[in-house]
Design a protein around this motif. Structure first.
Motif, PDB file in Angstrom:
ATOM      1  N   ASN A   1       0.805  -1.251   0.043  1.00 17.48           N
ATOM      2  CA  ASN A   1       0.055   0.079   0.005  1.00 17.48           C
ATOM      3  C   ASN A   1       0.807   1.360  -0.078  1.00 17.48           C
ATOM      4  O   ASN A   1       0.628   2.349  -0.643  1.00 17.48           O
ATOM      5  CB  ASN A   1      -1.062   0.079   1.042  1.00 17.48           C
TER       6      ASN A   1
ATOM      7  N   ASN B   1       0.982   4.371  -2.619  1.00 20.55           N
ATOM      8  CA  ASN B   1       1.023   5.924  -2.166  1.00 20.55           C
ATOM      9  C   ASN B   1       2.230   6.651  -2.859  1.00 20.55           C
ATOM     10  O   ASN B   1       1.787   7.681  -3.132  1.00 20.55           O
ATOM     11  CB  ASN B   1       0.870   5.765  -0.735  1.00 20.55           C
TER      12      ASN B   1
ATOM     13  N   LEU C   1      -7.762  -0.298  -1.009  1.00 18.40           N
ATOM     14  CA  LEU C   1      -7.938   1.223  -1.583  1.00 18.40           C
ATOM     15  C   LEU C   1      -8.302   1.860  -0.559  1.00 18.40           C
ATOM     16  O   LEU C   1      -8.277   3.159  -0.573  1.00 18.40           O
ATOM     17  CB  LEU C   1      -9.167   0.958  -2.622  1.00 18.40           C
ATOM     18  N   ILE C   2      -9.028   1.598   0.614  1.00 25.09           N
ATOM     19  CA  ILE C   2      -9.389   2.395   1.754  1.00 25.09           C
ATOM     20  C   ILE C   2      -8.081   2.888   2.458  1.00 25.09           C
ATOM     21  O   ILE C   2      -8.086   4.096   2.670  1.00 25.09           O
ATOM     22  CB  ILE C   2     -10.098   1.595   2.717  1.00 25.09           C
TER      23      ILE C   2
ATOM     24  N   THR D   1      -6.315   5.227   0.243  1.00 25.31           N
ATOM     25  CA  THR D   1      -6.978   6.853  -0.073  1.00 25.31           C
ATOM     26  C   THR D   1      -6.605   7.654   1.147  1.00 25.31           C
ATOM     27  O   THR D   1      -6.345   8.838   0.887  1.00 25.31           O
ATOM     28  CB  THR D   1      -8.520   6.538   0.011  1.00 25.31           C
TER      29      THR D   1
ATOM     30  N   VAL E   1      -2.765   8.481   0.422  1.00 27.15           N
ATOM     31  CA  VAL E   1      -2.478   9.467  -0.756  1.00 27.15           C
ATOM     32  C   VAL E   1      -3.120  10.844  -0.400  1.00 27.15           C
ATOM     33  O   VAL E   1      -2.182  12.012  -0.778  1.00 27.15           O
ATOM     34  CB  VAL E   1      -3.208   8.852  -2.078  1.00 27.15           C
ATOM     35  N   LEU E   2      -4.048  10.941   0.327  1.00 28.47           N
ATOM     36  CA  LEU E   2      -4.639  12.476   0.552  1.00 28.47           C
ATOM     37  C   LEU E   2      -3.491  13.189   1.602  1.00 28.47           C
ATOM     38  O   LEU E   2      -3.425  14.296   1.406  1.00 28.47           O
ATOM     39  CB  LEU E   2      -5.901  12.512   1.164  1.00 28.47           C
TER      40      LEU E   2
ATOM     41  N   SER F   1      -6.226   0.506  -8.901  1.00 29.51           N
ATOM     42  CA  SER F   1      -5.365   1.220  -7.880  1.00 29.51           C
ATOM     43  C   SER F   1      -4.421   2.107  -8.474  1.00 29.51           C
ATOM     44  O   SER F   1      -4.119   3.290  -7.969  1.00 29.51           O
ATOM     45  CB  SER F   1      -4.631   0.273  -7.229  1.00 29.51           C
TER      46      SER F   1
ATOM     47  N   PHE G   1      -6.144   5.124  -9.834  1.00 32.67           N
ATOM     48  CA  PHE G   1      -6.743   5.956  -9.007  1.00 32.67           C
ATOM     49  C   PHE G   1      -5.558   7.124  -8.502  1.00 32.67           C
ATOM     50  O   PHE G   1      -5.747   8.109  -8.219  1.00 32.67           O
ATOM     51  CB  PHE G   1      -7.276   4.983  -7.976  1.00 32.67           C
ATOM     52  N   ALA G   2      -4.338   6.221  -8.196  1.00 29.30           N
ATOM     53  CA  ALA G   2      -3.040   7.084  -7.727  1.00 29.30           C
ATOM     54  C   ALA G   2      -2.727   8.102  -8.722  1.00 29.30           C
ATOM     55  O   ALA G   2      -2.430   9.243  -8.367  1.00 29.30           O
ATOM     56  CB  ALA G   2      -2.263   6.128  -7.250  1.00 29.30           C
TER      57      ALA G   2
ATOM     58  N   LEU H   1      -5.143  11.331  -8.767  1.00 29.20           N
ATOM     59  CA  LEU H   1      -5.039  12.039  -7.543  1.00 29.20           C
ATOM     60  C   LEU H   1      -3.846  12.753  -7.671  1.00 29.20           C
ATOM     61  O   LEU H   1      -3.625  14.078  -7.384  1.00 29.20           O
ATOM     62  CB  LEU H   1      -5.057  11.248  -6.306  1.00 29.20           C
TER      63      LEU H   1
END
Length: 362
Positions: free
Chosen positions: A56, A60, A242-243, A246, A249-250, A330, A333-334, A337
């Motif tokens: 994970n 990130n 993914l949770i 998220t 990443v944020l 995944s 998504f990364a 963002l």
């Protein structure tokens, strides 16, 4: 405030994850290196199993690398040719690293391998940074100015297949960046890091690239390595959550943007020394946790999909039923963002410049 991770099958504190990823992001933005060598151990300390922490954090790092690389692309501070040579070696190294990861996972020793790798790497890098940082502080205090050689020649520069890198104004063997990329890719696959803390010094002292091109090129390389690591971990082990990603990443993207901004206006010598101390402390903590702390057997949680909330149920089902699609999602998504963060920063920067320009005209 705890949240259950359906893939890692543990509960974590949302505020702790978000805060730590933000702090690590600030450090990454300040020094131009990925924060995986700090964030992965932090995830392990928070109860995330090492196998999931590695995977994970790699996802990130992909997001933060895309964000930083896009910023450098907009500034035209990237050497694509050099970056692609490093990526070529990185692909080979990543595949070797995943093979090694699979071997130790099959023997049931992957957790101890990850812990030992972090312990030794953090000790070596932290000590080297501490010595360099204290030396710079001492020279600054004594007002000593030393001239450094821009490029020292090693055996690696005598290898064949020399080519010209116009952007960096270099003429050297293509094997130099390829070998460096191989090492970085191998380490990234096992430890869930971008490898920039090894790549950046290598680009300075071995390849001899101009300083202004190094951060952007390093992040460019990290994108490709992280994509491969993320996809292979998602497909082979189903370990991308993914949770968790998220939250990471944020926090990281926000921290990176702050760190890059702060880094433009401060002298980082003292902070570099503090970072070195932090690396050593994390290394010591990992050593203690590995060899001396009392181990408690964590009960395996049996999950009933009907007990999960709709989002967790969707993530769990997608991971189990469509691992390839899940891995691609995944990655997309990364990347989305990361690119969005870079363009938002550019937009806000232009607004600020326009505001001050109009203010001075008045």
């Amino acid at each position: 405030m705890n949240i259950f991770l359906p893939i890692a099958e543990v509960s974590v504190n949302v505020i702790a994850i978000f805060s730590l990823s933000g702090v690590v992001g600030v450090l990454s933005g300040l020094f131009g290196v990925g924060g995986g060598f700090l964030m992965t151990p932090f995830l392990i300390f928070l109860g995330v199993p090492p196998t999931y922490a590695v995977a994970n954090e790699a996802n990130n790092i992909l997001a933060t690398s895309v964000s930083g690389s896009t910023t450098h692309y907009l500034k035209n501070t990237l050497d694509y040719k050099m970056g692609l040579m490093i990526v070529l070696g990185g692909i080979i190294g990543t595949l070797l690293g995943i093979w090694t990861f699979t071997y130790f996972k099959g023997t049931g020793k992957i957790d101890i391998v990850i812990s030992l790798a972090y312990m030794y790497i953090l000790a070596i890098i932290g000590t080297a940074m501490l010595v360099e940082g204290l030396g710079e502080i001492d020279k600054a205090r004594k007002k000593i100015i030393t001239k450094k050689k821009l490029h020292v020649h090693y055996w690696i520069h005598g290898l064949p297949l020399r080519m010209r890198f116009q952007k960096s104004k270099l003429y050297e063997s293509a094997f130099t960046p390829i070998i460096i990329g191989l090492i970085v890719g191998f380490i990234a696959a096992i430890m869930g890091i971008g490898g920039a803390f090894i790549l950046v010094p290598a680009m300075i002292y071995i390849i001899g690239m101009p300083t202004k091109l190094i951060p952007g090129t390093s992040l460019f390389v990290t994108i490709f390595v992280s994509v491969i690591v993320t996809f292979l971990h998602a497909f082979n082990y189903g370990s991308i959550d993914l949770i968790l990603v998220t939250m990471l990443v944020l926090g990281s993207i926000l921290g990176v943007q702050i760190g890059q901004k702060v880094g433009e206006s401060i002298d980082s010598t003292g902070i570099k020394t503090l970072l070195a101390l932090l690396l050593l402390l994390v290394g010591i903590a990992i050593a203690y946790d590995t060899f001396f702390a009392e181990k408690t057997t964590q009960e395996i949680i049996k999950i009933n999909l009907n007990d999960l909330n709709p989002l967790s149920m969707f993530v769990k089902k997608l991971s189990l039923e469509a691992p390839i699609l899940y891995g691609l999602f995944s990655i997309i998504f990364a990347i989305t963002l990361g690119v969005s963060a870079a363009f938002i920063r550019k937009f806000l920067s232009n607004l600020r410049k326009q505001y001050f320009a109009n203010k001075f005209k008045k």
